[in-house]
Design a protein around this motif. Sequence first.
Motif, PDB file in Angstrom:
ATOM      1  N   TYR A 210       0.743  -1.187  -0.081  1.00  0.00           N
ATOM      2  CA  TYR A 210      -0.123   0.044   0.037  1.00  0.00           C
ATOM      3  C   TYR A 210       0.802   1.230  -0.069  1.00  0.00           C
ATOM      4  O   TYR A 210       0.564   2.295  -0.800  1.00  0.00           O
ATOM      5  CB  TYR A 210      -0.818   0.098   1.212  1.00  0.00           C
ATOM      6  N   LEU A 313      -9.618   2.129   0.267  1.00  0.00           N
ATOM      7  CA  LEU A 313      -9.807   1.539   1.701  1.00  0.00           C
ATOM      8  C   LEU A 313     -11.079   1.906   2.256  1.00  0.00           C
ATOM      9  O   LEU A 313     -11.614   1.099   3.159  1.00  0.00           O
ATOM     10  CB  LEU A 313      -8.912   2.657   2.580  1.00  0.00           C
ATOM     11  N   GLU A 316     -12.959  -1.580   1.050  1.00  0.00           N
ATOM     12  CA  GLU A 316     -12.424  -2.481   1.927  1.00  0.00           C
ATOM     13  C   GLU A 316     -12.651  -2.795   3.430  1.00  0.00           C
ATOM     14  O   GLU A 316     -13.054  -3.620   4.032  1.00  0.00           O
ATOM     15  CB  GLU A 316     -11.041  -2.680   1.551  1.00  0.00           C
ATOM     16  N   PHE A 317     -12.785  -1.340   4.027  1.00  0.00           N
ATOM     17  CA  PHE A 317     -12.918  -1.325   5.473  1.00  0.00           C
ATOM     18  C   PHE A 317     -14.020  -0.546   5.984  1.00  0.00           C
ATOM     19  O   PHE A 317     -14.727  -0.943   6.759  1.00  0.00           O
ATOM     20  CB  PHE A 317     -11.639  -0.750   6.268  1.00  0.00           C
ATOM     21  N   TYR A 318     -14.382   0.558   5.483  1.00  0.00           N
ATOM     22  CA  TYR A 318     -15.687   1.421   6.115  1.00  0.00           C
ATOM     23  C   TYR A 318     -16.932   0.629   5.563  1.00  0.00           C
ATOM     24  O   TYR A 318     -17.957   0.509   6.502  1.00  0.00           O
ATOM     25  CB  TYR A 318     -15.473   2.806   5.531  1.00  0.00           C
ATOM     26  N   HIS A 321     -17.748  -2.040   7.694  1.00  0.00           N
ATOM     27  CA  HIS A 321     -18.021  -1.522   9.053  1.00  0.00           C
ATOM     28  C   HIS A 321     -19.531  -1.030   9.016  1.00  0.00           C
ATOM     29  O   HIS A 321     -20.374  -1.057  10.037  1.00  0.00           O
ATOM     30  CB  HIS A 321     -16.836  -0.648   9.395  1.00  0.00           C
ATOM     31  N   GLU A 326     -19.587  -7.210   2.921  1.00  0.00           N
ATOM     32  CA  GLU A 326     -18.693  -6.968   1.859  1.00  0.00           C
ATOM     33  C   GLU A 326     -19.386  -6.283   0.666  1.00  0.00           C
ATOM     34  O   GLU A 326     -20.652  -6.795   0.380  1.00  0.00           O
ATOM     35  CB  GLU A 326     -17.935  -8.134   1.500  1.00  0.00           C
ATOM     36  N   GLY A 448     -12.012   4.825   5.575  1.00  0.00           N
ATOM     37  CA  GLY A 448     -11.601   3.743   5.671  1.00  0.00           C
ATOM     38  C   GLY A 448     -10.309   3.233   6.273  1.00  0.00           C
ATOM     39  O   GLY A 448     -10.102   2.066   6.858  1.00  0.00           O
ATOM     40  N   GLY A 449      -9.694   4.378   6.364  1.00  0.00           N
ATOM     41  CA  GLY A 449      -8.206   4.431   7.009  1.00  0.00           C
ATOM     42  C   GLY A 449      -8.544   4.063   8.484  1.00  0.00           C
ATOM     43  O   GLY A 449      -7.730   3.146   9.337  1.00  0.00           O
ATOM     44  N   ARG A 452      -9.607   0.819   9.396  1.00  0.00           N
ATOM     45  CA  ARG A 452      -8.663  -0.146   9.279  1.00  0.00           C
ATOM     46  C   ARG A 452      -7.584  -0.038  10.549  1.00  0.00           C
ATOM     47  O   ARG A 452      -7.258  -1.253  10.809  1.00  0.00           O
ATOM     48  CB  ARG A 452      -7.642   0.216   7.959  1.00  0.00           C
ATOM     49  N   THR A 455      -9.323  -2.247  13.144  1.00  0.00           N
ATOM     50  CA  THR A 455      -9.723  -3.648  12.818  1.00  0.00           C
ATOM     51  C   THR A 455      -8.324  -4.331  12.771  1.00  0.00           C
ATOM     52  O   THR A 455      -8.323  -5.364  13.152  1.00  0.00           O
ATOM     53  CB  THR A 455     -10.281  -3.466  11.199  1.00  0.00           C
ATOM     54  N   VAL A 456      -7.176  -3.679  12.106  1.00  0.00           N
ATOM     55  CA  VAL A 456      -6.123  -4.622  11.942  1.00  0.00           C
ATOM     56  C   VAL A 456      -5.149  -4.077  12.830  1.00  0.00           C
ATOM     57  O   VAL A 456      -4.414  -5.239  13.368  1.00  0.00           O
ATOM     58  CB  VAL A 456      -5.478  -3.946  10.609  1.00  0.00           C
TER      59      VAL A 456
END
Length: 504
Positions: A210, A313, A316-318, A321, A326, A448-449, A452, A455-456
Amino acid sequence: MIVTLYSQAETERFAEDFAEFLKPGDVIALSGDLGTGKSTFSRALLRYLAGEPELEVPSPTFTLVQTYDLERLFLAHMDLYRLEEPEELEELGLEDTLERGAALVEWPEMGDARYWPEALLVKIEEGPEPDSRIFTLTPQSSDWDARLKRLQARRELLLGTTWMERPRDHLKGDASTRSYLRLNGEAGGAVLMDYPPRAGEATLPSGKTYAQSVHLAHSIDDFLAIAEELRHRGLRVPEIYALDRPNGLALMEDLGTQFIVQDGAPIADRYKRALDVLLHMHQQAWPETARSGDATHALGRYDLASYMTEAELFMEFYRPHAEGKEASSKDRTLFKEAWQKALAPLEALPKTWVMRDFHSPNLLWLDRAEGLDQIAQIDFQDALIGPIAYDVASLVMDARLTIPRDLQEELLAHYCEKALKYLSDFDEGLFRYGVATLAAHRNTKILGGFVRLNTVFGKPAYLEHLPRIREYLVQALSHPELEELKTVYDVILPSNPLLHSASK
């Protein structure tokens, strides 16, 4: 690692340096004869982690364990001197402790080393002079071995400077791998920046990480090169006092604690001066490669691939959430195509160096300075080449605090009035479209960030900013020429009432 310390103050400074490297799951097995300084070391370490120089740190000699639920780290301070059987360790809750945080274990020889196979062994002995102590640190894992090498490098950079003797203050870091220490002293003190190179990052389907895809800085060389060029162009950045490039360490000027916000609110005059800094930058032709001695940094460009990697992002993430599932391939295609169309007009905007995170956490206010020197930048290593509207959007829709809409317009009018005077062929309509589009893109990326990061990386504090960022996104999408893009968000977030209601 063997360290000889010659006073109680040196032992306390060493404990503070050491504390910076503690993390959940750690066991520090602290051994030494009575009176060698185990309590001194432990007390200084705990007070530093707590940020309370006067914190009461009772000896756990009789209670066997004393716990500290600190903001930075949960830590159990154990004393096994009175332990009758090693098996009693289970009753002290060591396993539960290591799931939550770390353990500092005095008299570990009274326990059972099988309970901490990867512990760091710390032995304290009397030194050759009164009050001197010899610390022998023996790692039982490669992870601790790497951390000790970094600890040693930090201390070697400070050796021979007046800063070695100063108390340390932990500075809360950002979302990056960098960390900072403020070294208190006269004339503003100094800041130690620890900037390890990027390593071990996962690759995307493109084969790049990334960071590579969106042109994030790789090492301290990028910071140094960008800083030198900014300094050369009359912009205020920290001076470098001492440097260890191979280890990514820099001892820098401490520019103070005043920002462009005060008591959690934006100060209009300070924001306008920050816009003046941007206008100064936008009047210049910037090189594609920055240099500082042997350190060089080739700046990337904000191209369509970079924009889309950041925007994805959100999907993929927000999006999972917010919606609990998905996104479909159809939704992803709609999102991508709408963004490609919205971004296309930005090619007509003049290009400049984009600082990327030109907002309140990274802009210091120097009250005694004059002109552009009143604004100091401290986070700029991720700079790249992009449209002049980007940093303006970052500033007027500041992700870390709410900028009222009337102040946003006042700030934009301030910039546009001066840009019409100083920038040739300035197109205010195109510029304002660029601000709206890039604000929408930036807040899309940040949504998204920040999810993330939770989550990550287990950083839930970033979720607190989501309502503000959603509001900024809706506001940016209200630009008349972004109606088609806004419609796509309505489609891909069908059950998110906050996003819809915020626009009403």
